[in-house]
Design a protein around this motif. Structure first.
Motif, PDB file in Angstrom:
ATOM      1  N   LEU A 109      15.197 -17.297  -4.478  1.00  0.00           N
ATOM      2  CA  LEU A 109      15.666 -16.208  -4.367  1.00  0.00           C
ATOM      3  C   LEU A 109      15.807 -15.764  -2.900  1.00  0.00           C
ATOM      4  O   LEU A 109      14.989 -15.966  -1.993  1.00  0.00           O
ATOM      5  N   ALA A 110      17.166 -15.247  -2.673  1.00  0.00           N
ATOM      6  CA  ALA A 110      17.256 -14.985  -1.182  1.00  0.00           C
ATOM      7  C   ALA A 110      17.995 -13.479  -1.464  1.00  0.00           C
ATOM      8  O   ALA A 110      18.967 -13.217  -2.413  1.00  0.00           O
ATOM      9  N   GLN A 111      17.852 -12.549  -0.267  1.00  0.00           N
ATOM     10  CA  GLN A 111      18.331 -11.507  -0.589  1.00  0.00           C
ATOM     11  C   GLN A 111      20.040 -11.930   0.240  1.00  0.00           C
ATOM     12  O   GLN A 111      20.155 -12.800   0.997  1.00  0.00           O
ATOM     13  N   PRO A 112      20.859 -10.556  -0.131  1.00  0.00           N
ATOM     14  CA  PRO A 112      22.212 -10.658   0.336  1.00  0.00           C
ATOM     15  C   PRO A 112      21.876 -10.702   1.957  1.00  0.00           C
ATOM     16  O   PRO A 112      21.335 -10.046   2.632  1.00  0.00           O
ATOM     17  N   GLY A 113      22.917 -11.683   2.593  1.00  0.00           N
ATOM     18  CA  GLY A 113      22.857 -11.854   3.947  1.00  0.00           C
ATOM     19  C   GLY A 113      21.736 -12.762   4.167  1.00  0.00           C
ATOM     20  O   GLY A 113      21.809 -13.220   5.544  1.00  0.00           O
ATOM     21  N   GLY A 114      20.922 -13.332   3.575  1.00  0.00           N
ATOM     22  CA  GLY A 114      20.036 -14.349   3.953  1.00  0.00           C
ATOM     23  C   GLY A 114      20.481 -15.436   3.988  1.00  0.00           C
ATOM     24  O   GLY A 114      21.503 -15.976   3.842  1.00  0.00           O
ATOM     25  N   SER A 115      19.424 -16.618   4.060  1.00  0.00           N
ATOM     26  CA  SER A 115      19.824 -17.938   4.101  1.00  0.00           C
ATOM     27  C   SER A 115      19.043 -18.799   3.265  1.00  0.00           C
ATOM     28  O   SER A 115      17.799 -18.375   2.770  1.00  0.00           O
ATOM     29  N   GLY A 123      28.783 -34.947  -2.360  1.00  0.00           N
ATOM     30  CA  GLY A 123      29.448 -33.533  -2.540  1.00  0.00           C
ATOM     31  C   GLY A 123      28.528 -32.376  -3.196  1.00  0.00           C
ATOM     32  O   GLY A 123      27.406 -32.995  -3.749  1.00  0.00           O
ATOM     33  N   TRP A 124      28.806 -31.237  -2.878  1.00  0.00           N
ATOM     34  CA  TRP A 124      27.790 -30.175  -3.517  1.00  0.00           C
ATOM     35  C   TRP A 124      28.810 -29.493  -4.545  1.00  0.00           C
ATOM     36  O   TRP A 124      29.898 -28.824  -3.834  1.00  0.00           O
ATOM     37  N   PHE A 125      28.257 -29.161  -5.806  1.00  0.00           N
ATOM     38  CA  PHE A 125      28.926 -28.307  -6.586  1.00  0.00           C
ATOM     39  C   PHE A 125      27.974 -27.192  -6.992  1.00  0.00           C
ATOM     40  O   PHE A 125      26.650 -27.232  -6.719  1.00  0.00           O
ATOM     41  N   ARG A 126      28.728 -25.976  -7.729  1.00  0.00           N
ATOM     42  CA  ARG A 126      27.812 -25.032  -8.243  1.00  0.00           C
ATOM     43  C   ARG A 126      28.290 -24.441  -9.667  1.00  0.00           C
ATOM     44  O   ARG A 126      29.743 -24.502  -9.875  1.00  0.00           O
ATOM     45  N   GLN A 127      27.547 -24.160 -10.079  1.00  0.00           N
ATOM     46  CA  GLN A 127      27.875 -23.483 -11.862  1.00  0.00           C
ATOM     47  C   GLN A 127      27.087 -22.246 -11.932  1.00  0.00           C
ATOM     48  O   GLN A 127      26.007 -22.229 -12.304  1.00  0.00           O
ATOM     49  N   ALA A 128      27.888 -21.051 -11.936  1.00  0.00           N
ATOM     50  CA  ALA A 128      27.353 -19.952 -12.445  1.00  0.00           C
ATOM     51  C   ALA A 128      27.335 -19.657 -13.788  1.00  0.00           C
ATOM     52  O   ALA A 128      27.839 -20.457 -14.616  1.00  0.00           O
ATOM     53  N   SER A 129      26.439 -18.879 -14.162  1.00  0.00           N
ATOM     54  CA  SER A 129      26.075 -18.666 -15.840  1.00  0.00           C
ATOM     55  C   SER A 129      27.497 -18.353 -16.430  1.00  0.00           C
ATOM     56  O   SER A 129      28.215 -17.510 -16.059  1.00  0.00           O
ATOM     57  N   GLY A 130      27.868 -19.125 -17.327  1.00  0.00           N
ATOM     58  CA  GLY A 130      28.905 -18.719 -18.301  1.00  0.00           C
ATOM     59  C   GLY A 130      30.319 -19.025 -17.640  1.00  0.00           C
ATOM     60  O   GLY A 130      31.334 -18.936 -18.094  1.00  0.00           O
ATOM     61  N   LYS A 131      30.329 -19.906 -16.373  1.00  0.00           N
ATOM     62  CA  LYS A 131      31.238 -20.357 -15.641  1.00  0.00           C
ATOM     63  C   LYS A 131      31.544 -21.843 -15.650  1.00  0.00           C
ATOM     64  O   LYS A 131      30.465 -22.583 -15.876  1.00  0.00           O
ATOM     65  N   GLU A 132      32.708 -22.474 -15.101  1.00  0.00           N
ATOM     66  CA  GLU A 132      32.852 -23.779 -15.028  1.00  0.00           C
ATOM     67  C   GLU A 132      32.261 -24.157 -13.523  1.00  0.00           C
ATOM     68  O   GLU A 132      31.911 -23.461 -12.671  1.00  0.00           O
ATOM     69  N   ARG A 133      31.841 -25.578 -13.742  1.00  0.00           N
ATOM     70  CA  ARG A 133      31.341 -26.054 -12.227  1.00  0.00           C
ATOM     71  C   ARG A 133      32.480 -26.108 -11.313  1.00  0.00           C
ATOM     72  O   ARG A 133      33.545 -26.514 -11.680  1.00  0.00           O
ATOM     73  N   LYS A 170      25.833 -14.383  -0.710  1.00  0.00           N
ATOM     74  CA  LYS A 170      26.317 -13.049  -1.194  1.00  0.00           C
ATOM     75  C   LYS A 170      25.918 -13.211  -2.866  1.00  0.00           C
ATOM     76  O   LYS A 170      25.653 -14.359  -3.106  1.00  0.00           O
ATOM     77  N   PRO A 171      25.859 -12.305  -3.401  1.00  0.00           N
ATOM     78  CA  PRO A 171      25.459 -12.055  -4.741  1.00  0.00           C
ATOM     79  C   PRO A 171      26.468 -13.300  -5.483  1.00  0.00           C
ATOM     80  O   PRO A 171      25.883 -13.865  -6.634  1.00  0.00           O
ATOM     81  N   GLN A 205      18.303 -23.904  -8.489  1.00  0.00           N
ATOM     82  CA  GLN A 205      18.959 -22.604  -8.901  1.00  0.00           C
ATOM     83  C   GLN A 205      18.709 -21.790  -7.337  1.00  0.00           C
ATOM     84  O   GLN A 205      17.696 -21.678  -6.783  1.00  0.00           O
ATOM     85  N   VAL A 206      19.994 -21.133  -7.299  1.00  0.00           N
ATOM     86  CA  VAL A 206      20.172 -20.149  -6.102  1.00  0.00           C
ATOM     87  C   VAL A 206      20.408 -18.840  -6.586  1.00  0.00           C
ATOM     88  O   VAL A 206      21.410 -18.773  -7.325  1.00  0.00           O
ATOM     89  N   THR A 207      19.459 -18.061  -6.188  1.00  0.00           N
ATOM     90  CA  THR A 207      19.852 -16.552  -7.041  1.00  0.00           C
ATOM     91  C   THR A 207      19.664 -15.518  -5.655  1.00  0.00           C
ATOM     92  O   THR A 207      18.926 -15.459  -4.753  1.00  0.00           O
ATOM     93  N   VAL A 208      20.951 -14.931  -5.534  1.00  0.00           N
ATOM     94  CA  VAL A 208      21.176 -13.802  -4.490  1.00  0.00           C
ATOM     95  C   VAL A 208      21.087 -12.406  -4.885  1.00  0.00           C
ATOM     96  O   VAL A 208      21.971 -12.189  -5.852  1.00  0.00           O
ATOM     97  N   SER A 209      20.155 -11.628  -4.595  1.00  0.00           N
ATOM     98  CA  SER A 209      19.772 -10.451  -4.974  1.00  0.00           C
ATOM     99  C   SER A 209      18.954  -9.615  -4.377  1.00  0.00           C
ATOM    100  O   SER A 209      17.928 -10.084  -3.743  1.00  0.00           O
ATOM    101  N   SER A 210      18.937  -8.347  -4.287  1.00  0.00           N
ATOM    102  CA  SER A 210      18.264  -7.388  -3.542  1.00  0.00           C
ATOM    103  C   SER A 210      17.132  -6.956  -4.402  1.00  0.00           C
ATOM    104  O   SER A 210      16.368  -5.950  -4.015  1.00  0.00           O
TER     105      SER A 210
END
Length: 123
Positions: free
Chosen positions: A10-16, A34-44, A86-87, A118-123
């Motif tokens: 978990l990171a805050q917006p603007g964090g690393s 390579g690095w890929f990502r997949q958000a919930s409900g979206k394609e990789r 960013k979120p 899992q990477v989560t960006v939230s305040s």
């Protein structure tokens, strides 16, 4: 052949956050990665790639200037440094081994995948 990601959280917006991907049971240095990502409900989606020599690097427009991909062939490890998070960066992040000599942006360009971190960006 195994890829194991770590470093998410978990990171805050603007964090690393710094992600790592430990590779084993194959000749890491001769393959693009390579690095890929997949958000919930979206394609990789593609995030970044690095050639086997490390000289050719590519980023998705959405992360360019904020993320840095690198590799340490002596340690069989791939990295992704993520700054100014960013979120919309919230997702499950995967590392992947390229099929051939050139890195690509498509899922089909890679044949071995980790389970993700899992990477989560939230305040």
């Amino acid at each position: 052949v195994q890829l194991v990601e770590s470093g998410g959280g978990l990171a805050q917006p603007g964090g690393s956050l710094s992600l790592s991907c430990a590779a084993s049971e194959f000749s890491f240095s001769i393959y693009p990665m390579g690095w890929f990502r997949q958000a919930s409900g979206k394609e990789r989606e593609f995030v970044a790639s690095i050639s086997r020599s490390g000289t050719t690097i590519d980023y998705a427009d959405s992360v360019k200037g904020r993320f840095t991909i690198s590799r340490d062939d002596a340690k069989n490890t791939l990295y992704l440094q993520m700054n100014n998070l960013k979120p919309e960066d919230t997702a499950l992040y995967f590392c992947a081994k390229g099929r051939g000599t050139g890195a690509g942006r498509t899922v089909s360009s890679y044949n071995i995948w980790g389970r993700g971190t899992q990477v989560t960006v939230s305040s």
